[in-house]
Design a protein around this motif. Sequence first.
Motif, mmCIF file in Angstrom:
data_model
loop_
_atom_site.group_PDB
_atom_site.id
_atom_site.type_symbol
_atom_site.label_atom_id
_atom_site.label_comp_id
_atom_site.label_asym_id
_atom_site.label_seq_id
_atom_site.Cartn_x
_atom_site.Cartn_y
_atom_site.Cartn_z
ATOM 1 N N LEU A 32 -23.364 -12.972 -90.640
ATOM 2 C CA LEU A 32 -24.681 -12.971 -89.835
ATOM 3 C C LEU A 32 -25.260 -11.414 -89.991
ATOM 4 N N GLN A 33 -24.484 -10.467 -89.810
ATOM 5 C CA GLN A 33 -25.176 -9.286 -90.073
ATOM 6 C C GLN A 33 -25.584 -9.036 -91.510
ATOM 7 N N ARG A 34 -24.953 -9.387 -92.526
ATOM 8 C CA ARG A 34 -25.503 -9.246 -93.828
ATOM 9 C C ARG A 34 -26.757 -10.184 -94.029
ATOM 10 N N TYR A 39 -32.835 -10.310 -94.597
ATOM 11 C CA TYR A 39 -33.970 -11.230 -94.383
ATOM 12 C C TYR A 39 -34.807 -10.756 -93.191
ATOM 13 N N SER A 40 -34.354 -10.258 -92.373
ATOM 14 C CA SER A 40 -34.983 -10.242 -90.702
ATOM 15 C C SER A 40 -36.365 -9.388 -91.076
ATOM 16 N N VAL A 41 -36.336 -8.247 -91.617
ATOM 17 C CA VAL A 41 -37.562 -7.325 -91.867
ATOM 18 C C VAL A 41 -38.788 -8.261 -92.608
ATOM 19 N N GLY A 42 -38.304 -8.764 -93.666
ATOM 20 C CA GLY A 42 -39.287 -9.582 -94.584
ATOM 21 C C GLY A 42 -39.929 -10.822 -93.732
ATOM 22 N N PHE A 43 -38.841 -11.377 -93.018
ATOM 23 C CA PHE A 43 -39.317 -12.535 -92.141
ATOM 24 C C PHE A 43 -40.355 -12.040 -91.235
ATOM 25 N N LEU A 44 -40.156 -10.913 -90.411
ATOM 26 C CA LEU A 44 -40.971 -10.255 -89.487
ATOM 27 C C LEU A 44 -42.265 -10.113 -90.242
ATOM 28 N N GLN A 45 -42.220 -9.366 -91.365
ATOM 29 C CA GLN A 45 -43.449 -9.266 -92.033
ATOM 30 C C GLN A 45 -44.541 -10.411 -92.301
ATOM 31 N N VAL A 46 -43.744 -11.229 -92.697
ATOM 32 C CA VAL A 46 -44.626 -12.350 -93.025
ATOM 33 C C VAL A 46 -44.961 -13.389 -91.720
ATOM 34 N N SER A 47 -44.193 -12.962 -90.667
ATOM 35 C CA SER A 47 -44.521 -13.646 -89.461
ATOM 36 C C SER A 47 -45.797 -12.983 -88.858
ATOM 37 N N LEU A 48 -45.778 -11.767 -88.777
ATOM 38 C CA LEU A 48 -46.733 -10.871 -88.386
ATOM 39 C C LEU A 48 -48.032 -11.026 -89.127
ATOM 40 N N GLY A 49 -47.647 -11.257 -90.637
ATOM 41 C CA GLY A 49 -49.035 -11.377 -91.365
ATOM 42 C C GLY A 49 -49.549 -12.863 -91.186
ATOM 43 N N LEU A 50 -48.875 -13.972 -90.744
ATOM 44 C CA LEU A 50 -49.319 -15.153 -90.298
ATOM 45 C C LEU A 50 -50.258 -15.110 -89.005
ATOM 46 N N GLY A 165 -39.476 2.353 -96.746
ATOM 47 C CA GLY A 165 -38.037 2.657 -97.404
ATOM 48 C C GLY A 165 -36.987 2.577 -96.641
ATOM 49 N N SER A 166 -37.155 2.422 -95.294
ATOM 50 C CA SER A 166 -36.143 2.204 -94.499
ATOM 51 C C SER A 166 -35.448 1.127 -94.720
ATOM 52 N N ARG A 167 -33.849 0.998 -94.368
ATOM 53 C CA ARG A 167 -33.394 -0.235 -94.484
ATOM 54 C C ARG A 167 -32.252 -0.291 -93.171
ATOM 55 N N LEU A 168 -32.180 -1.390 -92.769
ATOM 56 C CA LEU A 168 -31.131 -1.751 -91.788
ATOM 57 C C LEU A 168 -29.892 -1.443 -92.302
ATOM 58 N N ARG A 169 -28.944 -0.994 -91.664
ATOM 59 C CA ARG A 169 -27.510 -0.648 -92.098
ATOM 60 C C ARG A 169 -26.665 -1.202 -90.977
ATOM 61 N N SER A 170 -25.436 -1.284 -91.530
ATOM 62 C CA SER A 170 -24.270 -1.902 -90.613
ATOM 63 C C SER A 170 -23.784 -0.651 -90.005
#
Length: 178
Positions: A32-34, A39-50, A165-170
Amino acid sequence: MSQLTLDRPGTDVIPSQPTGLSATVTHAVGLLQRLLNRYSVGFLQVSLGLVFLGFGVLKFFPGLSPAEEIAAATIDRLTFGLVGGHTAVLLTAVLETFIGLTLVTGKLVRVGLVVLAGAFVGILSPLVLFTDELFPHGPSLLGQYVLKDVVLVAAALVVAAGALGSRLRSESHSDSGS
C-alpha cells in the motif's frame, strides 16, 4: 527490516522477523505504501485539476456557478472597481479553466501552479472582504463553499511540491525495496 532491541546492558540487537498474520499485514502495508508513493500525488493533481476545470467551465455560463456573485464582487473589490460584473466572472472562468487544464493534462503544470498561487489571493480573499456575509451567525452555505478552498490550497501545496521535484518517501527502515 524492523529490529527488536532488548534494553539490557551487554545484549546484542536481535533482528525479528514478522511471522503469520504480522508478516501478512507488514507485507500489505508495504505494498500500500509503495502504491500511495507512486500514484497519490498524481491522482491529487488530476483531481484538483478537475475541480478547477469544473468550476471554471461553469462560470462561462451565466447563472450556473454558485460562486458567480462572490467572484464578481471579489474581483470588483480587489481591482478597486476597475473590473467587475460579467467581465470579472469571465476572467475567473478563464483562469480556473486554464489552471484545471494544466493540472489534468500535465502540460505547463508549473505555469498553471504559478497562476493558481495568484488565483488563491482572489479565491481566499472573500474570507476577509466579506466576512459578515459569509458568516452572519455561523458559516452560511456560501461561507462553507469558500472555506473548502483551504483544502484546495493544501492540495495545491502538495501538487506544487511534487511538480518542483519533491517525492514521497518511506519512513520504514526496510531492506525490502520500498
